[in-house]
Design an enzyme around this catalytic site. Structure first.
Site, PDB file in Angstrom:
ATOM      1  N   HIS A  43      39.145  71.228 -66.498  1.00  0.00           N
ATOM      2  CA  HIS A  43      38.035  70.425 -66.476  1.00  0.00           C
ATOM      3  C   HIS A  43      37.487  70.229 -67.837  1.00  0.00           C
ATOM      4  O   HIS A  43      37.739  70.996 -68.896  1.00  0.00           O
ATOM      5  CB  HIS A  43      37.038  71.397 -65.815  1.00  0.00           C
ATOM      6  CG  HIS A  43      37.222  71.384 -64.405  1.00  0.00           C
ATOM      7  ND1 HIS A  43      36.550  71.955 -63.446  1.00  0.00           N
ATOM      8  CD2 HIS A  43      38.239  70.846 -63.666  1.00  0.00           C
ATOM      9  CE1 HIS A  43      36.925  71.841 -62.009  1.00  0.00           C
ATOM     10  NE2 HIS A  43      38.152  71.213 -62.108  1.00  0.00           N
ATOM     11  N   GLU A  82      34.876  71.242 -69.632  1.00  0.00           N
ATOM     12  CA  GLU A  82      34.575  72.530 -70.355  1.00  0.00           C
ATOM     13  C   GLU A  82      35.598  73.309 -70.659  1.00  0.00           C
ATOM     14  O   GLU A  82      35.678  73.835 -71.972  1.00  0.00           O
ATOM     15  CB  GLU A  82      33.674  73.421 -69.280  1.00  0.00           C
ATOM     16  CG  GLU A  82      32.467  72.549 -68.860  1.00  0.00           C
ATOM     17  CD  GLU A  82      32.461  72.035 -67.546  1.00  0.00           C
ATOM     18  OE1 GLU A  82      31.429  71.709 -66.735  1.00  0.00           O
ATOM     19  OE2 GLU A  82      33.704  71.368 -67.138  1.00  0.00           O
ATOM     20  N   CYS A  90      31.221  73.702 -62.346  1.00  0.00           N
ATOM     21  CA  CYS A  90      31.668  74.112 -61.074  1.00  0.00           C
ATOM     22  C   CYS A  90      31.598  75.524 -61.061  1.00  0.00           C
ATOM     23  O   CYS A  90      31.348  76.173 -62.254  1.00  0.00           O
ATOM     24  CB  CYS A  90      33.135  73.490 -60.813  1.00  0.00           C
ATOM     25  SG  CYS A  90      34.283  74.320 -61.839  1.00  0.00           S
ATOM     26  N   CYS A 133      34.015  76.950 -63.834  1.00  0.00           N
ATOM     27  CA  CYS A 133      33.503  76.769 -65.193  1.00  0.00           C
ATOM     28  C   CYS A 133      32.313  77.422 -65.462  1.00  0.00           C
ATOM     29  O   CYS A 133      32.099  78.081 -66.610  1.00  0.00           O
ATOM     30  CB  CYS A 133      33.359  75.230 -65.463  1.00  0.00           C
ATOM     31  SG  CYS A 133      34.963  74.214 -65.517  1.00  0.00           S
TER      32      CYS A 133
END
Length: 196
Positions: free
Chosen positions: A63, A65, A99, A102
């Site tokens: 992801h 991040e 999410c 993260c």
């Protein structure tokens, strides 16, 4: 986006960085990734920016991040000494609410605060599904504020532009020939909107 209306509200700085995150989301869209982008800011400077790369790397953990966190940790000028919370003086701007995975990683890294565009109604870790950022007690890692609503409509629209297309990376592509791009964005029900 014209930022002049926000000059006196204090939000102009947040919007400036959200626009950088939106650029990364557009880059992800061009690469046929779920269009999420982010930028990590310390001392009013971007220290890392990234986009989703899950399809490109065939790794569901890549992801935006986590891509940026890896960049920060690998750069010895950004993390000159080993510390328990290397992001304690760092702010994250991300187009979509982090999410659960993260949000947890950000808490473990000691992120100072998070500003995001739209809610993540399926996997949100900052209150939409689970409040990993501060609602869940943790004996060791400090909580952090996560404030949504910055460039919310733009973040929703870039996601819609992705989801209306065929996803060539999906295991079983579904026909989307009859889908229509929705342009109306309903008000948030979970996330406080920024002042101004």
């Amino acid at each position: 986006m014209d930022l002049s209306a926000f000059e006196h509200s204090g939000d102009v700085v947040h919007l400036k960085w959200m626009l950088v995150a939106m650029e990364m989301a557009e880059e992800a869209l061009a690469a046929q990734e779920v269009p999420v982008g982010c930028v990590f800011v310390r001392d009013d400077k971007a220290i890392a920016k990234a986009r989703n790369r899950t399809n490109e790397l065939r790794n569901a953990t890549r992801h935006a991040e986590l891509e940026a966190i890896d960049e920060i940790l690998e750069n010895k000028t950004l993390t000159p000494q080993i510390t328990q919370y290397p992001l304690s003086e760092t702010t994250l701007y991300v187009t979509v609410e982090p999410c659960i995975m993260c949000a947890s990683a950000l808490r473990q890294m000691g992120i100072k605060e998070v500003y995001f565009g739209c809610e993540n109604d399926r996997f949100g870790g900052c209150g939409s599904v689970l409040g990993v950022n501060k609602r869940l007690d943790h004996p060791k890692h400090p909580s952090y504020e996560a404030i949504g609503g910055y460039c919310r409509e733009e973040a929703i629209m870039v996601l819609r532009r992705f989801y209306i297309t065929e996803n060539i990376n999906a295991p079983k592509p579904k026909s989307k020939v009859n889908r229509v791009l929705k342009t109306e964005v309903l008000p948030s029900r979970n996330t406080p909107t920024p002042p101004g």
